[in-house]
Design a protein around this motif. Structure first.
Motif, PDB file in Angstrom:
ATOM      1  N   THR A  44       0.812  -1.220   0.000  1.00  0.00           N
ATOM      2  CA  THR A  44       0.000   0.000   0.000  1.00  0.00           C
ATOM      3  C   THR A  44       0.843   1.268   0.000  1.00  0.00           C
ATOM      4  N   VAL A  45       2.105   1.186   0.439  1.00  0.00           N
ATOM      5  CA  VAL A  45       2.950   2.384   0.444  1.00  0.00           C
ATOM      6  C   VAL A  45       4.002   2.383  -0.658  1.00  0.00           C
ATOM      7  N   CYS A  46       4.045   1.328  -1.478  1.00  0.00           N
ATOM      8  CA  CYS A  46       4.986   1.340  -2.600  1.00  0.00           C
ATOM      9  C   CYS A  46       4.378   2.159  -3.735  1.00  0.00           C
ATOM     10  N   GLU A  47       5.175   2.472  -4.738  1.00  0.00           N
ATOM     11  CA  GLU A  47       4.710   3.321  -5.840  1.00  0.00           C
ATOM     12  C   GLU A  47       3.488   2.726  -6.543  1.00  0.00           C
ATOM     13  N   ALA A  48       3.541   1.442  -6.852  1.00  0.00           N
ATOM     14  CA  ALA A  48       2.409   0.803  -7.537  1.00  0.00           C
ATOM     15  C   ALA A  48       1.165   0.775  -6.654  1.00  0.00           C
ATOM     16  N   GLY A  49       1.354   0.494  -5.367  1.00  0.00           N
ATOM     17  CA  GLY A  49       0.227   0.469  -4.440  1.00  0.00           C
ATOM     18  C   GLY A  49      -0.415   1.829  -4.288  1.00  0.00           C
ATOM     19  N   GLN A  50       0.418   2.864  -4.192  1.00  0.00           N
ATOM     20  CA  GLN A  50      -0.116   4.223  -4.091  1.00  0.00           C
ATOM     21  C   GLN A  50      -0.907   4.592  -5.349  1.00  0.00           C
ATOM     22  N   GLU A  51      -0.404   4.175  -6.501  1.00  0.00           N
ATOM     23  CA  GLU A  51      -1.117   4.448  -7.747  1.00  0.00           C
ATOM     24  C   GLU A  51      -2.463   3.729  -7.773  1.00  0.00           C
ATOM     25  N   ASP A  52      -2.469   2.456  -7.348  1.00  0.00           N
ATOM     26  CA  ASP A  52      -3.729   1.711  -7.307  1.00  0.00           C
ATOM     27  C   ASP A  52      -4.724   2.361  -6.352  1.00  0.00           C
ATOM     28  N   LEU A  53      -4.230   2.848  -5.224  1.00  0.00           N
ATOM     29  CA  LEU A  53      -5.126   3.476  -4.263  1.00  0.00           C
ATOM     30  C   LEU A  53      -5.719   4.772  -4.799  1.00  0.00           C
ATOM     31  N   THR A  54      -4.950   5.526  -5.564  1.00  0.00           N
ATOM     32  CA  THR A  54      -5.513   6.748  -6.139  1.00  0.00           C
ATOM     33  C   THR A  54      -6.586   6.412  -7.173  1.00  0.00           C
ATOM     34  N   ASP A  55      -6.462   5.247  -7.813  1.00  0.00           N
ATOM     35  CA  ASP A  55      -7.480   4.817  -8.769  1.00  0.00           C
ATOM     36  C   ASP A  55      -8.838   4.616  -8.094  1.00  0.00           C
ATOM     37  N   ILE A  56      -8.823   4.308  -6.793  1.00  0.00           N
ATOM     38  CA  ILE A  56     -10.087   4.130  -6.062  1.00  0.00           C
ATOM     39  C   ILE A  56     -10.329   5.313  -5.114  1.00  0.00           C
ATOM     40  N   HIS A  57      -9.754   6.460  -5.481  1.00  0.00           N
ATOM     41  CA  HIS A  57     -10.036   7.747  -4.842  1.00  0.00           C
ATOM     42  C   HIS A  57      -9.465   7.930  -3.439  1.00  0.00           C
TER      43      HIS A  57
END
Length: 77
Positions: A44-57
């Motif tokens: 959740t705190v890696c670059e890919a995880g942060q990007e995925d989280l922004t995808d769900i607002h």
């Protein structure tokens, strides 16, 4: 902001979230679950995880905070 439901006691993790300690999040969990918990938190705190989280607002963490969270995850045992 809605009032807290008086029927629900806050979890220790939430109640101690402002204490600045990593211990609160790690106490009371089964040892077998720790690797999965650490993996989830790390993602959740890696670059890919942060990007995925922004995808769900969800708002991304500042880079310095994400780095600190990664450091704290390493200390969980």
């Amino acid at each position: 902001m809605a009032a807290a439901d008086p029927r629900i006691a806050p979890s220790p993790e939430i109640a101690s979230a402002g204490t600045g300690t990593a211990e609160a999040a790690g106490k009371g969990h089964e040892a077998a679950a720790l690797p999965a918990l650490k993996s989830f938190l790390a993602y959740t705190v890696c670059e890919a995880g942060q990007e995925d989280l922004t995808d769900i607002h969800y708002a991304p963490l500042p880079v310095s905070m994400a780095a600190r969270v990664r450091d704290v995850i390493q200390t969980l045992s």
